[in-house]
Motif scaffolding. Sequence first.
Motif, PDB file in Angstrom:
ATOM      1  N   ALA A 133       0.943  -1.039  -0.140  1.00 56.52           N
ATOM      2  CA  ALA A 133       0.060  -0.094   0.006  1.00 56.52           C
ATOM      3  C   ALA A 133       1.088   1.323  -0.128  1.00 56.52           C
ATOM      4  CB  ALA A 133      -1.050  -0.121   1.262  1.00 56.52           C
ATOM      5  N   GLY A 134       1.679   0.999  -0.692  1.00 58.37           N
ATOM      6  CA  GLY A 134       2.858   2.527  -0.956  1.00 58.37           C
ATOM      7  C   GLY A 134       3.641   2.749   0.591  1.00 58.37           C
ATOM      8  N   SER A 135       3.589   1.785   1.113  1.00 55.60           N
ATOM      9  CA  SER A 135       4.492   1.903   2.726  1.00 55.60           C
ATOM     10  C   SER A 135       5.438   0.741   2.661  1.00 55.60           C
ATOM     11  CB  SER A 135       3.513   1.809   3.688  1.00 55.60           C
ATOM     12  OG  SER A 135       3.975   2.019   5.085  1.00 55.60           O
ATOM     13  N   ASP A 136       6.546   1.232   3.009  1.00 54.71           N
ATOM     14  CA  ASP A 136       7.883   0.369   3.239  1.00 54.71           C
ATOM     15  C   ASP A 136       7.668  -0.160   4.544  1.00 54.71           C
ATOM     16  OD1 ASP A 136       8.949   0.612   0.582  1.00 54.71           O
ATOM     17  OD2 ASP A 136      10.116   2.219   1.223  1.00 54.71           O
ATOM     18  N   VAL A 137       7.791  -1.642   4.446  1.00 59.50           N
ATOM     19  CA  VAL A 137       7.995  -2.535   5.803  1.00 59.50           C
ATOM     20  C   VAL A 137       9.452  -2.636   6.205  1.00 59.50           C
ATOM     21  CG1 VAL A 137       7.290  -4.144   7.144  1.00 59.50           C
ATOM     22  CG2 VAL A 137       5.768  -3.167   5.669  1.00 59.50           C
ATOM     23  N   TYR A 138       9.894  -2.248   7.497  1.00 61.40           N
ATOM     24  CA  TYR A 138      11.215  -2.302   7.772  1.00 61.40           C
ATOM     25  C   TYR A 138      11.515  -3.411   8.935  1.00 61.40           C
ATOM     26  CZ  TYR A 138      12.076   2.104   5.111  1.00 61.40           C
ATOM     27  OH  TYR A 138      11.710   2.919   4.056  1.00 61.40           O
ATOM     28  N   LEU A 139      12.478  -4.132   8.758  1.00 62.22           N
ATOM     29  CA  LEU A 139      12.602  -5.212   9.752  1.00 62.22           C
ATOM     30  C   LEU A 139      12.683  -4.870  11.013  1.00 62.22           C
ATOM     31  CD1 LEU A 139      13.241  -8.103  10.628  1.00 62.22           C
ATOM     32  CD2 LEU A 139      15.777  -7.454  10.135  1.00 62.22           C
ATOM     33  N   TRP A 140      13.951  -3.778  11.313  1.00 61.48           N
ATOM     34  CA  TRP A 140      14.086  -3.264  12.708  1.00 61.48           C
ATOM     35  C   TRP A 140      12.698  -2.602  13.241  1.00 61.48           C
ATOM     36  CZ3 TRP A 140      16.736  -6.781  14.750  1.00 61.48           C
ATOM     37  CH2 TRP A 140      17.652  -7.078  14.040  1.00 61.48           C
ATOM     38  N   GLY A 141      12.118  -1.788  12.386  1.00 60.47           N
ATOM     39  CA  GLY A 141      10.814  -1.152  12.799  1.00 60.47           C
ATOM     40  C   GLY A 141       9.980  -1.884  13.279  1.00 60.47           C
ATOM     41  N   LEU A 142       9.614  -3.086  12.579  1.00 60.06           N
ATOM     42  CA  LEU A 142       8.811  -4.093  12.742  1.00 60.06           C
ATOM     43  C   LEU A 142       8.897  -4.880  14.165  1.00 60.06           C
ATOM     44  CD1 LEU A 142       6.159  -5.234  11.559  1.00 60.06           C
ATOM     45  CD2 LEU A 142       7.555  -6.897  10.486  1.00 60.06           C
ATOM     46  N   VAL A 143      10.253  -4.976  14.320  1.00 64.93           N
ATOM     47  CA  VAL A 143      10.726  -5.650  15.613  1.00 64.93           C
ATOM     48  C   VAL A 143      10.329  -4.660  16.826  1.00 64.93           C
ATOM     49  CG1 VAL A 143      12.813  -6.367  17.065  1.00 64.93           C
ATOM     50  CG2 VAL A 143      12.587  -6.981  14.869  1.00 64.93           C
ATOM     51  N   ALA A 144      10.556  -3.326  16.475  1.00 66.19           N
ATOM     52  CA  ALA A 144      10.335  -2.658  17.625  1.00 66.19           C
ATOM     53  C   ALA A 144       8.793  -2.410  18.066  1.00 66.19           C
ATOM     54  CB  ALA A 144      10.653  -1.183  17.251  1.00 66.19           C
ATOM     55  N   GLY A 145       7.919  -2.586  16.869  1.00 67.20           N
ATOM     56  CA  GLY A 145       6.458  -2.753  17.092  1.00 67.20           C
ATOM     57  C   GLY A 145       6.165  -3.994  17.834  1.00 67.20           C
ATOM     58  N   VAL A 146       6.740  -5.101  17.466  1.00 70.05           N
ATOM     59  CA  VAL A 146       6.491  -6.316  18.165  1.00 70.05           C
ATOM     60  C   VAL A 146       6.939  -6.252  19.646  1.00 70.05           C
ATOM     61  CG1 VAL A 146       7.314  -8.834  18.504  1.00 70.05           C
ATOM     62  CG2 VAL A 146       6.852  -7.828  16.067  1.00 70.05           C
ATOM     63  N   VAL A 147       8.091  -5.571  20.027  1.00 69.23           N
ATOM     64  CA  VAL A 147       8.442  -5.177  21.459  1.00 69.23           C
ATOM     65  C   VAL A 147       7.377  -4.436  22.146  1.00 69.23           C
ATOM     66  CG1 VAL A 147      10.071  -4.358  22.895  1.00 69.23           C
ATOM     67  CG2 VAL A 147      10.761  -5.503  20.900  1.00 69.23           C
ATOM     68  N   LEU A 148       6.737  -3.422  21.544  1.00 74.15           N
ATOM     69  CA  LEU A 148       5.655  -2.543  22.003  1.00 74.15           C
ATOM     70  C   LEU A 148       4.558  -3.518  22.299  1.00 74.15           C
ATOM     71  CD1 LEU A 148       4.472   0.531  22.702  1.00 74.15           C
ATOM     72  CD2 LEU A 148       3.495   0.167  20.173  1.00 74.15           C
ATOM     73  N   VAL A 149       4.052  -4.226  21.531  1.00 77.65           N
ATOM     74  CA  VAL A 149       2.937  -5.040  21.598  1.00 77.65           C
ATOM     75  C   VAL A 149       3.185  -6.130  22.728  1.00 77.65           C
ATOM     76  CG1 VAL A 149       1.559  -6.976  20.639  1.00 77.65           C
ATOM     77  CG2 VAL A 149       2.061  -4.954  19.215  1.00 77.65           C
ATOM     78  N   LEU A 150       4.371  -6.832  22.847  1.00 79.39           N
ATOM     79  CA  LEU A 150       4.691  -7.764  23.973  1.00 79.39           C
ATOM     80  C   LEU A 150       4.734  -7.130  25.110  1.00 79.39           C
ATOM     81  CD1 LEU A 150       7.502  -9.976  22.003  1.00 79.39           C
ATOM     82  CD2 LEU A 150       4.913 -10.563  22.533  1.00 79.39           C
ATOM     83  N   VAL A 151       5.354  -6.075  25.481  1.00 75.92           N
ATOM     84  CA  VAL A 151       5.338  -5.313  26.563  1.00 75.92           C
ATOM     85  C   VAL A 151       4.032  -5.009  27.082  1.00 75.92           C
ATOM     86  CG1 VAL A 151       6.008  -3.043  27.741  1.00 75.92           C
ATOM     87  CG2 VAL A 151       7.743  -4.120  26.394  1.00 75.92           C
ATOM     88  N   PHE A 152       3.124  -4.551  26.388  1.00 80.27           N
ATOM     89  CA  PHE A 152       1.821  -4.086  27.130  1.00 80.27           C
ATOM     90  C   PHE A 152       0.905  -5.586  27.306  1.00 80.27           C
ATOM     91  CE2 PHE A 152       2.698   0.160  25.228  1.00 80.27           C
ATOM     92  CZ  PHE A 152       2.843   0.664  26.412  1.00 80.27           C
ATOM     93  N   TYR A 153       1.254  -6.778  26.398  1.00 75.73           N
ATOM     94  CA  TYR A 153       0.532  -7.855  26.687  1.00 75.73           C
ATOM     95  C   TYR A 153       0.833  -8.406  27.915  1.00 75.73           C
ATOM     96  CZ  TYR A 153       0.025 -12.894  26.468  1.00 75.73           C
ATOM     97  OH  TYR A 153      -0.161 -14.314  26.855  1.00 75.73           O
ATOM     98  N   LEU A 154       2.156  -8.328  28.042  1.00 76.12           N
ATOM     99  CA  LEU A 154       2.779  -8.817  29.742  1.00 76.12           C
ATOM    100  C   LEU A 154       2.003  -7.836  30.747  1.00 76.12           C
ATOM    101  CD1 LEU A 154       6.535  -9.344  28.770  1.00 76.12           C
ATOM    102  CD2 LEU A 154       4.731 -11.041  29.131  1.00 76.12           C
ATOM    103  N   LEU A 155       1.780  -6.484  30.690  1.00 75.59           N
ATOM    104  CA  LEU A 155       1.314  -5.666  31.545  1.00 75.59           C
ATOM    105  C   LEU A 155      -0.144  -6.213  31.754  1.00 75.59           C
ATOM    106  CD1 LEU A 155       2.730  -2.325  30.708  1.00 75.59           C
ATOM    107  CD2 LEU A 155       3.123  -3.466  32.715  1.00 75.59           C
ATOM    108  N   ASN A 156      -0.764  -6.449  30.658  1.00 76.26           N
ATOM    109  CA  ASN A 156      -2.208  -6.647  30.785  1.00 76.26           C
ATOM    110  C   ASN A 156      -2.356  -8.201  31.379  1.00 76.26           C
ATOM    111  OD1 ASN A 156      -3.893  -4.580  30.083  1.00 76.26           O
ATOM    112  ND2 ASN A 156      -3.348  -5.118  27.740  1.00 76.26           N
ATOM    113  N   SER A 157      -1.391  -9.098  31.169  1.00 79.71           N
ATOM    114  CA  SER A 157      -1.623 -10.459  31.654  1.00 79.71           C
ATOM    115  C   SER A 157      -1.249 -10.663  33.020  1.00 79.71           C
ATOM    116  CB  SER A 157      -0.551 -11.235  30.905  1.00 79.71           C
ATOM    117  OG  SER A 157      -0.675 -11.338  29.588  1.00 79.71           O
TER     118      SER A 157
END
Length: 483
Positions: A133-157
């Motif tokens: 969709a005209g947007s580049d997906v970068y490996l390390w940017g994606l990893v940063a997003g995964v870390v964000l999601v995992l941190v808040f998953y652990l907090l909610n858990s």
Amino acid sequence: MSNSLKKSLSFTSLVTLGTAGVIGSGWIYTTSSFFTEYTAGGVVLGMVLACLLAGCVAVAYAELAAQFPRAGGEILFTFIAYNRKLAFVIGWLLIGAFISSTAFYMAAFGGLLSKGFPALKPALESVTLYSIAGSDVYLWGLVAGVVLVLVFYLLNSKSVDVGAGTQKILFGIKVLLGVALALAGIGLGSWDNFTPAFTAVGATETDVMHGVTSTMRFVIPALTFLTGFSLVSLLAEEARISPKKIGVAIVLTIFLAGAYYCLVLLGTAMIIPWQDSAQMEFGAVSTFTHAGYPALGYAAMGIAFLGMGTGSLGMAMGCSRIIFAMGRGGLLPAFLGKVNQNGVPANALTMTLIITLALGWLGKGAMIWFLDTGGVYVGLSWALTVMCMYKIRQKYPNNSRPYQVSVKCLPFVGALGAVGIILMTLIPGTSMSLKPAEYVILLLWVVLGAVMYAIQTKNNHLSDDEALQNMLGDSYDEIKKLK
């Protein structure tokens, strides 16, 4: 072991979770494009109108959540008012809306880091995976997003207390930064910078019709910024306050979030001529920096990061409660409707994480498609919830209503506005129409939902009464007596 969620949220926690869930991050650095597309007057007035519409709908949520303070919100209300099938439909649409938000935060976090900390940009964008969709997906940017999601998953858990406590801290800082921007913009800026408010960028004369259409067009994205207030009804079972206060919390959530949005947007439009702000790359961040207040530019950046954090935390919490309620009511597999020893819907939280990770890799460009379709889902849920309020009043006229809408037509006005906007979005050829790819996503989500419903109906062994009893808990006997 009891299958009820732990009651631990105070009134302040509930309002904080709801308001923090409403106030996201993207709006603060996209004000420039908003001003270009809708004019400053269209943005501010459109947000005011959206808040009024959302408030009209919110009072219906308040009445229903106070009557039935159990997890599930719209799903529970629809099951009580209508039937299992319609409850599944609204639940499935809400999963789509909430997951779109959580996956967007995952996809966009790396890009926000690159903009906020330019020194990190070369590293974050060093490995390009693909472009969608005209947007580049970068490996390390994606990893940063995964870390964000995992941190808040652990907090909610851990427990709802941990998530709520974290949300309070993040939200408190965000409020202080927003107040600083609003006061500085309005106090140090000039009304002359805001006017003429409705003249299109590059135009020399004010076009009244352009102002009207710009205002009405901005109502759609503005409504998507206000969707999180339903989180309060989803968390009602976990509140240790009176049912009436749950209703008050929902209404207060919209009032606080709406005031926050409107004041910060107005301050951004007044600190320098908004036409100049419209030419800048990074919204309020660039605007306040250009105005000679770099500290306020950093404050705006702080709001963006904090909004991404509070949004991720709140939307994941809300989506897990939707999935949990559907599992408890036999609308999804039963294991999703179980709580662990801490009273946390751990399986539903894990499912939320899995779906978020599955979608987030598509990147920011594709996730904007999902966000747009999510706006349709939310609008439909608003309209249906209002219908549920009127239906339940008719079906159970003697049921206790700790919080009651005094002006009966208000929810109808809000629902009418939501339906009108949905129609303008779904009908091709209007200025508000979905993009072709978004129609495809909408259709695919509906088809996938139909398949899921067929599979679950085949495997479900709960009768409608048993399912409703699971969802209502102790309130079920009272409802049965009134029927």
